[in-house]
Design a protein around this motif. Structure first.
Motif: not given
Length: 369
Positions: A342-352
């Motif tokens: 993973l990179s610092d620019t990745d936006q990640i789904v937090y939950e669900g």
């Protein structure tokens, strides 16, 4: 009749229209983007604990063995008993050794008597020689006899002391305060010299040994604050049942060379043991605190596993989500260390994440961790 037929026809049309409207609404609901919270990776400088397999040993632990041959006449303590230094634990049959000591003592006293006789004879002969009644040669001979008698006294004293020591060995005493282990023999057992009687351990403090790799060792010694003469590191002990030991320990380097087969070197941590909870030979884990520096973390709510691989959902530019595998490191609180993928620019789904699928369109709800 015609009016009734018209009414049924109108109702049928209304029902069909309502069903079509419901299906249309369902389709609109199903195509609406799902709202999901999205966050970036978290960068933290924190302390993590690395675990090492540990071997627990009492600071003092010795085997008590018989120094003599004979019968085990009496056992004064029970297995697992706490004992004091000098306390009598076992008695061997001592009749033979008492007789040896009495004989040696008698020989010693006889040797002393012989010396006194020679001394008296020497003094008398000196007086006679001074009056020229006997020759000086007899005086010299008596001096030689005196030297020989003194030598016999020393020899007899040594034999007597040895016999006394052996007699004392028939009583086996505790070498220090501690607890005794299992007693493999029973009263009346025939002992050979060197027979194991029991083991005594002092459990006020314990040493816990663990091994670190050469790379880990080099990271320690390369620190500017490292001092080989005063190196001590605070560590924790995790017991075999997974519970933490309530007292802290200090670790230090105790070996001067690496083990050839494993490339590791041993450290020793010392722990106080006021309640006697730790036993010699027990096992556990040593947790060593390590500063991570600036390290990337992902929240545990974002992570899921498939066939022993860890994944997250990342947000694409077109507002869809897709699965992405990454290398998860140690868990720290509610977060996993990101070791790679993973990179610092990745936006990640937090939950669900359980309700998501690859390519699903979503509506983003920003979350700041």
């Amino acid at each position: 009749m015609k009016t009734r037929s018209m009414s049924w026809y109108a109702l049928s049309c209304l029902a069909i229209l309502s069903a079509c409207t419901a299906k249309s609404n369902d389709k609109q609901v199903s195509t609406a983007p799902k709202k999901v919270p999205v966050s970036n990776l978290v960068v933290m400088d924190t302390t993590i604990y690395k675990d090492y397999i540990a071997d627990i040993q009492s600071v003092k632990n010795i085997e008590l063995r018989s120094r003599l041959s004979g019968f085990l006449e009496h056992i004064y303590v029970d297995e697992g008993a706490a004992v004091k230094k000098g306390q009598v634990l076992f008695r061997l049959s001592d009749e033979e050794y008492k007789a040896d000591y009495a004989r040696a003592k008698a020989n010693f006293n006889a040797a002393l008597t012989d010396v006194k006789k020679v001394v008296l004879e020497l003094e008398r002969t000196k007086d006679l020689a001074a009056k020229n009644i006997v020759s000086k040669t007899e005086v010299e001979l008596l001096k030689l006899q005196y030297t020989a008698a003194e030598s016999k006294v020393e020899e007899a004293r040594s034999i007597m002391q040895q016999a006394k020591t052996q007699l004392n060995f028939t009583l086996v005493r505790a070498p220090f305060d501690g607890k005794i282990d299992r007693i493999p023999l029973k009263e009346g057992s025939l002992l050979e010299q060197g027979s194991l009687l029991t083991t005594v351990s002092s459990l006020n403090e314990v040493n816990v040994y663990f091994d670190i790799s050469e790379n880990e060792y080099l990271s320690i010694v390369s620190d500017s604050s490292f001092n080989k003469d005063s190196f001590n590191k605070d560590v924790k002990l995790i017991l075999a049942d997974g519970n933490p030991y309530p007292y802290p320990g200090k670790a230090s380097i105790v070996e001067s060379e690496f083990e050839k087969n494993t490339g590791s070197i041993s450290l020793r941590a010392r722990f106080s043991n006021p309640q006697g909870m730790l036993k010699h030979g027990a096992s556990g884990k040593i947790s060593v605190p390590i500063q991570t520096g600036d390290t990337r973390f992902v929240h545990q709510k974002s992570v899921f596993e498939i066939q022993d691989k860890t994944y997250v959902y990342i947000l694409n530019k077109d507002k869809t989500v897709s699965m992405k595998s990454f290398e998860a490191g140690q868990r720290v609180g509610h977060y996993y260390i990101v070791n790679g993928g993973l990179s610092d620019t990745d936006q990640i789904v937090y939950e669900g994440v359980q309700s998501l699928k690859d390519g699903m369109k979503v509506e983003v709800i920003p979350v700041k961790l």
